[in-house]
Design a protein around this motif. Structure first.
Motif, PDB file in Angstrom:
ATOM      1  N   UNK A  29      -6.566  -4.915   9.253  1.00 24.81           N
ATOM      2  CA  UNK A  29      -6.399  -5.386  10.631  1.00 24.81           C
ATOM      3  C   UNK A  29      -5.654  -4.345  11.459  1.00 24.81           C
ATOM      4  N   UNK A  30      -4.653  -3.744  10.858  1.00 24.57           N
ATOM      5  CA  UNK A  30      -3.878  -2.713  11.566  1.00 24.57           C
ATOM      6  C   UNK A  30      -4.762  -1.498  11.869  1.00 24.57           C
ATOM      7  N   UNK A  38      -4.332 -10.883   1.105  1.00 25.35           N
ATOM      8  CA  UNK A  38      -3.750 -10.947   2.459  1.00 25.35           C
ATOM      9  C   UNK A  38      -3.136  -9.591   2.832  1.00 25.35           C
ATOM     10  N   UNK A  39      -2.554  -8.956   1.855  1.00 28.82           N
ATOM     11  CA  UNK A  39      -1.872  -7.679   2.134  1.00 28.82           C
ATOM     12  C   UNK A  39      -2.882  -6.609   2.567  1.00 28.82           C
ATOM     13  N   UNK A  40      -3.992  -6.515   1.829  1.00 21.45           N
ATOM     14  CA  UNK A  40      -4.990  -5.491   2.179  1.00 21.45           C
ATOM     15  C   UNK A  40      -5.668  -5.834   3.496  1.00 21.45           C
ATOM     16  N   UNK A  89      -9.439 -10.169  11.551  1.00 25.22           N
ATOM     17  CA  UNK A  89      -9.626  -9.590  10.210  1.00 25.22           C
ATOM     18  C   UNK A  89      -8.905 -10.424   9.152  1.00 25.22           C
ATOM     19  N   UNK A  90      -7.681 -10.810   9.452  1.00 26.60           N
ATOM     20  CA  UNK A  90      -6.889 -11.490   8.418  1.00 26.60           C
ATOM     21  C   UNK A  90      -7.370 -12.910   8.162  1.00 26.60           C
ATOM     22  N   UNK A  91      -7.918 -13.547   9.201  1.00 27.31           N
ATOM     23  CA  UNK A  91      -8.350 -14.929   8.984  1.00 27.31           C
ATOM     24  C   UNK A  91      -9.709 -14.984   8.290  1.00 27.31           C
TER      25      UNK A  91
END
Ligand SMILES: Cc1cc2nc3c(=O)[nH]c(=O)nc-3n(C[C@H](O)[C@H](O)[C@H](O)COP(=O)(O)O)c2cc1C
Length: 340
Positions: free
Chosen positions: A187-188, A180-182, A247-249
């Motif tokens: 995403x950023x 999740x962190x990467x 991106x995160x999902x």
């Protein structure tokens, strides 16, 4: 040779139409009908094929290059690699042995300012065998499409392992990002890249040209225009949220890279991506390339750091996961425009 007919919908091509009794040249031209179904940056379809009784020559068409978005021509050669891979998958389905020579005329991507760069000579011969690598991918050629919607679910370790096995070249590698962190950091990066590109009038103009000539499918345009509107209304936080969600999902974000940034490596990354996309399709998974970070040199550097890549270059980035199907298929140019 009987010229390939432009028989309506290019996605409706069927193995039943294979011209069994025709010359090798006509049969190889039939294989090109599958090659052109490959994905390409902005759906530019920057390829050209020349067919003879010994095989197929594959060229990059530099008039269809995106000088703003793809300044270093990476996506041009990755896209042609995707088409080459489709050609090989189709060749194996019809029992042709294949041998590929990359850049037979040398590895300049601006050869004497010729419009066409000779990317590969594919020698084809009857009585070939189907490989474990490509054997199960043929049906997916006409089923694969890019999906721009939200992705969900989990990619099982078995499926991820099978995807990793499709990366076969020693100098090409894949990173499967699940943390999740990467993914938040990716995403950023994507959000920042979108903002920068939409602030650039040349980028907007180039994108507008390809939208204007109808190359891009409605879902693509909707996704991009959504970003554009949001960027220009300065809804920065909401846009950041949208991109982060995309991106995160996604269960997995995949980065494909190569040890060296050669033209051959870019083409082979394209082949590798297409194999992964086709295999994903057979598993009911969707893919969505996200190139904006790779299109900006400084953000591409940050990406390398974010992924912890020690040597080599990232050549392609895409989301992978389960998604609701999107209606419609992307358009393709008439075969007569791409086959000599
Ligand atoms: C090298 C490459 C880069 C791409 N980059 C993006 C991208 O940044 N954003 C996106 O939405 N699609 C991207 N795509 C997907 C294309 O837009 C898509 O393949 C094309 O529109 C044709 O649609 P299809 O894949 O559904 O056949 C990329 C595809 C390739 C091969």
């Amino acid at each position: 040779m009987d010229r390939p007919a432009d028989a309506g919908d290019p996605w409706a091509v069927s193995a039943d139409e294979f011209p069994d009794d025709a010359s090798p040249e006509t049969q190889f031209a039939f294989l090109v009908r599958y090659a052109v179904l490959a994905p390409s940056s902005h759906n530019t379809q920057p390829w050209r094929f020349s067919v003879d009784d010994g095989g197929v020559d594959v060229y990059a068409d530099t008039e269809r290059w995106l000088p703003v978005a793809d300044a270093d021509r990476r996506e041009l050669f990755v896209s042609v690699g995707c088409a080459l891979e489709n050609l090989l998958v189709a060749a194996e389905r019809f029992d042709f042995d294949h041998e590929v020579t990359y850049f037979p005329d040398g590895t300049s991507d601006h050869p004497d300012d010729d419009r066409f760069v000779h990317v590969a000579r594919v020698v084809l011969a009857p009585d070939g065998s189907r490989s474990a690598l490509r054997g199960g991918l043929f049906e997916a050629l006409t089923e694969r499409s890019t999906n721009h919607g939200p992705f969900y679910g989990e990619v099982s370790p078995t499926t991820r392992g099978a995807l990793a096995e499709a990366v076969t070249d020693a100098d090409i590698w894949a990173r499967f990002v699940e943390s999740a962190e990467t993914k938040a950091a990716l995403g950023d990066l994507v959000t920042r890249a979108d903002r920068r590109q939409f602030e650039n009038p040349s980028y907007r103009r180039e994108l507008g040209e390809w939208i204007g000539n109808g190359a891009l499918e409605p879902s693509w345009v909707k996704a991009k225009l959504g970003q554009l509107v949001v960027t220009h209304l300065d809804l920065g936080d909401r846009q950041a949220a949208t991109d982060s969600v995309l991106v995160e999902s996604a269960p997995v974000v995949v980065a494909l890279g190569s040890d060296a940034d050669t033209l051959s490596a870019r083409v082979r990354v394209g082949q590798t991506f297409e194999r992964l996309a086709l295999f994903a399709t057979t598993e009911g998974l969707s893919v969505h390339p996200m190139s904006q970070v790779l299109e900006l040199a400084d953000l591409r550097e940050e990406l390398v750091e974010t992924l912890g890549v020690e040597t080599g270059v990232v050549q392609h980035l895409f989301r992978l996961g389960y998604a609701d199907p999107e209606p419609g298929r992307s358009s393709r140019r008439p075969l007569a425009a791409v086959v000599d």
